[in-house]
Design a protein around this motif. Sequence first.
Motif, short mmCIF file in Angstrom:
data_model
loop_
_atom_site.label_atom_id
_atom_site.label_comp_id
_atom_site.label_asym_id
_atom_site.label_seq_id
_atom_site.Cartn_x
_atom_site.Cartn_y
_atom_site.Cartn_z
N PRO A 59 0.31 -1.25 0.19
CA PRO A 59 0.20 0.13 0.08
C PRO A 59 0.98 1.67 0.20
CG PRO A 59 -0.19 -1.11 2.86
CD PRO A 59 0.47 -2.16 1.34
N PRO A 60 -0.08 2.40 -0.65
CA PRO A 60 0.75 3.32 -0.66
C PRO A 60 0.77 4.28 0.07
CG PRO A 60 -0.75 3.64 -2.96
CD PRO A 60 -0.35 2.42 -1.93
N GLY A 61 1.35 5.12 0.71
CA GLY A 61 0.99 6.80 1.74
C GLY A 61 1.50 7.82 1.17
N LEU A 62 0.76 8.78 1.99
CA LEU A 62 1.42 10.15 2.04
C LEU A 62 1.71 10.72 2.95
CD1 LEU A 62 1.37 12.28 -0.32
CD2 LEU A 62 -0.45 13.60 0.22
N LYS A 63 3.06 11.01 3.46
CA LYS A 63 3.70 11.47 4.88
C LYS A 63 3.78 13.62 4.27
CE LYS A 63 5.89 12.43 8.37
NZ LYS A 63 4.91 11.99 9.79
N GLY A 64 2.33 13.54 4.72
CA GLY A 64 2.26 14.96 4.81
C GLY A 64 2.46 15.77 5.19
N GLU A 65 2.90 17.00 4.37
CA GLU A 65 3.65 18.61 4.95
C GLU A 65 2.88 19.05 6.59
OE1 GLU A 65 3.67 21.40 2.43
OE2 GLU A 65 4.88 20.69 0.73
N LYS A 68 1.21 14.94 9.48
CA LYS A 68 -0.24 12.92 9.38
C LYS A 68 1.01 12.55 8.08
CE LYS A 68 -3.97 15.70 11.00
NZ LYS A 68 -5.01 15.78 10.75
N LEU A 69 0.27 10.50 8.28
CA LEU A 69 0.51 9.62 7.46
C LEU A 69 -1.04 9.24 7.05
CD1 LEU A 69 2.84 8.06 6.12
CD2 LEU A 69 2.56 6.32 8.58
N TYR A 70 -0.82 9.25 5.62
CA TYR A 70 -2.55 8.91 5.13
C TYR A 70 -2.13 7.76 4.26
CZ TYR A 70 -3.49 13.67 5.83
OH TYR A 70 -2.98 15.28 6.44
N ASP A 101 -10.02 6.05 14.87
CA ASP A 101 -9.82 5.35 15.21
C ASP A 101 -7.79 5.51 15.39
OD1 ASP A 101 -11.50 3.78 15.91
OD2 ASP A 101 -11.43 2.35 14.65
N GLY A 102 -7.83 7.03 14.61
CA GLY A 102 -5.85 7.50 14.59
C GLY A 102 -6.00 7.55 12.88
N TYR A 103 -6.55 6.79 12.31
CA TYR A 103 -6.03 6.04 10.51
C TYR A 103 -6.91 7.43 9.97
CZ TYR A 103 -4.36 1.82 12.08
OH TYR A 103 -3.60 1.01 12.68
N HIS A 104 -5.81 8.23 8.69
CA HIS A 104 -6.19 8.61 8.03
C HIS A 104 -6.34 8.23 6.82
CE1 HIS A 104 -5.65 11.70 10.88
NE2 HIS A 104 -4.39 11.13 11.82
N LEU A 105 -7.12 8.57 5.50
CA LEU A 105 -7.39 7.46 4.71
C LEU A 105 -7.60 8.87 3.43
CD1 LEU A 105 -7.37 5.21 3.36
CD2 LEU A 105 -9.95 5.14 3.68
#
Length: 113
Positions: A59-65, A68-70, A101-105
Amino acid sequence: MKKFIFALILVAFQGSWLFAAEQVTVKGELVDLVCYIDHAARGEKHMKCGRTCLNAGLPPGLKGEDGKLYIIVGEHKPIGKEAAKYADQKVTVKGKLVSADGYHLIEDAEIIP
């Protein structure tokens, strides 16, 4: 009794608002979530591995500026192979944000180089 029923209805509907999606645009670094979470791998040194992992279906994610990790997905489908070409690079992602639950999608994600 009417006040009690009204209060129960309010509580029931309040929970559904937690999962309401909002349109967002987030800038950050596109990462392979497995390597990033396992051993903080990211950046130019990790680019080749990130592409390999994303092409393999991780899975890919985005480490936002914003720090947060998405998790990023397409329209209820994986987006890893499309994301692989941007592994460990700065991108902008547009889509619908949901959090639980603390996750960002970010779903229905559009990746903009």
